[in-house]
Design an enzyme around this catalytic site. Sequence first.
Site, mmCIF file in Angstrom:
data_model
loop_
_atom_site.group_PDB
_atom_site.id
_atom_site.type_symbol
_atom_site.label_atom_id
_atom_site.label_comp_id
_atom_site.label_asym_id
_atom_site.label_seq_id
_atom_site.Cartn_x
_atom_site.Cartn_y
_atom_site.Cartn_z
ATOM 1 N N TYR A 174 52.415 32.041 4.367
ATOM 2 C CA TYR A 174 51.814 33.008 3.538
ATOM 3 C C TYR A 174 50.096 32.630 3.710
ATOM 4 C CZ TYR A 174 50.399 29.238 0.030
ATOM 5 O OH TYR A 174 49.954 28.303 -0.642
ATOM 6 N N TYR A 225 49.128 23.169 5.571
ATOM 7 C CA TYR A 225 48.084 23.685 4.703
ATOM 8 C C TYR A 225 46.701 23.950 5.371
ATOM 9 C CZ TYR A 225 45.765 24.065 0.484
ATOM 10 O OH TYR A 225 45.171 24.776 -0.665
ATOM 11 N N PHE A 231 41.430 30.773 -1.245
ATOM 12 C CA PHE A 231 41.688 31.051 0.130
ATOM 13 C C PHE A 231 42.871 30.021 0.589
ATOM 14 C CE2 PHE A 231 41.510 29.584 4.382
ATOM 15 C CZ PHE A 231 41.319 30.746 5.212
ATOM 16 N N GLU A 232 43.921 30.379 1.136
ATOM 17 C CA GLU A 232 44.815 29.331 1.238
ATOM 18 C C GLU A 232 45.845 29.864 2.382
ATOM 19 O OE1 GLU A 232 46.704 26.369 -2.102
ATOM 20 O OE2 GLU A 232 47.611 28.351 -1.954
ATOM 21 N N ILE A 233 46.012 29.270 3.496
ATOM 22 C CA ILE A 233 47.209 29.634 4.473
ATOM 23 C C ILE A 233 47.924 28.623 4.484
ATOM 24 C CG2 ILE A 233 47.482 30.255 6.943
ATOM 25 C CD1 ILE A 233 44.459 31.371 6.900
#
Length: 379
Positions: A200, A228, A290-292
């Site tokens: 995600y 992460y 902000f996180e992928i």
Amino acid sequence: MNNWRVAGKQRLLIVVALGLLTISLLFFLPVNNISSLNNPSSQHDVDVSPPPSTAGKESTYEPVDAPLASFEDDDPVRACFVILVRNRELDGISSTIRQIEARFNKKFQYPYIFLNDDEFTQDFKDTTSSLTTADTRYGKLDDQMWGYPSFINQSLAAHNREEMAKLNIPYAESESYRHMCRFQSGFFFRHPLLDEFDYYWRLEPDVDYYCDLNYDVFKFMRNNNKKYGFNIAFREFGGTVPSLWQTVLDFQRDRPEVVQHWPVREDSLWRFVTDNDGESYNLCHFWTNFEIASLEVWRSNDYLKFFNYLDQTGGFFYERWGDAPVHSIAASMMLRKDEFHFFNDIGYRHTAYTHCPVEPEFRSKCSCDPEKNFGKMII
């Protein structure tokens, strides 16, 4: 109801952090080389039935401790954008989507998952779905995901909010902010709309994306075994998490059968969250707006046990534990250094803070001012 997001008066309190920290992270989180490709479209509503209550017991969410299935580098990735948003933030999220589409997703067509603690209006659905040819899906959170667990003393929680307000702690009086932090820490990945996905990218309203991305970030994550991804890190405001670190240490003491699965500290990012080998928390965290990341991290049995242990103490409501320190501490203990990735090439702004790549090779791809890069401004 108070806004969920970091506001102006918090800015002065957070600025203590991280040019040097980002540079030190780059030292042992090398930016690797890249890859690329495409995919479909439509609009779905989902009626969500409540998951089993986690009060007083381990979560019943099925863990995903096994590695992802084997793949070829160019195989499609099961990935999506995840957006927690309210109807009144339509303009803000529309701006974000336009930028994501222009910079990245018009090439790759990843679906958008919109989540809300209320029903989405038809105007919200029509407007957001018109901004993309990718699939858009809309879900309402139930009381288990967004509400007080049965073990929380709400009178005590209200009293503690009043006391924190006297200390001018950001979002001290906000109940909705606490529900948001708990949801992002322990429930977003359990929502049925995310069941089919492995990765995600978290999006927020009223943010800016400054750089063109000509490769598939999700394929990059999968093909390079990254779990992460981040691009800004801060220090937390200490008054929001006074007992969090002791609770983490208590978990390590009480659940040795979980900790034994984790990498040795030399191979983890343990030193990112503590400067004295665990005696205290240094308040460093990745800025999770902000996180992928891989959903496997949060769905794992280890993380579910960790979150449940934290949740039972009531710290999300009696204090104001944020999802950023919770995710950061957990990932720093559970993952190896080489499973993190610093997305230096994704220019990003949230509130007053900007990550802008400073290297000359990004100037033709990015519209931001490298002089305003967060790391450069505080060195």
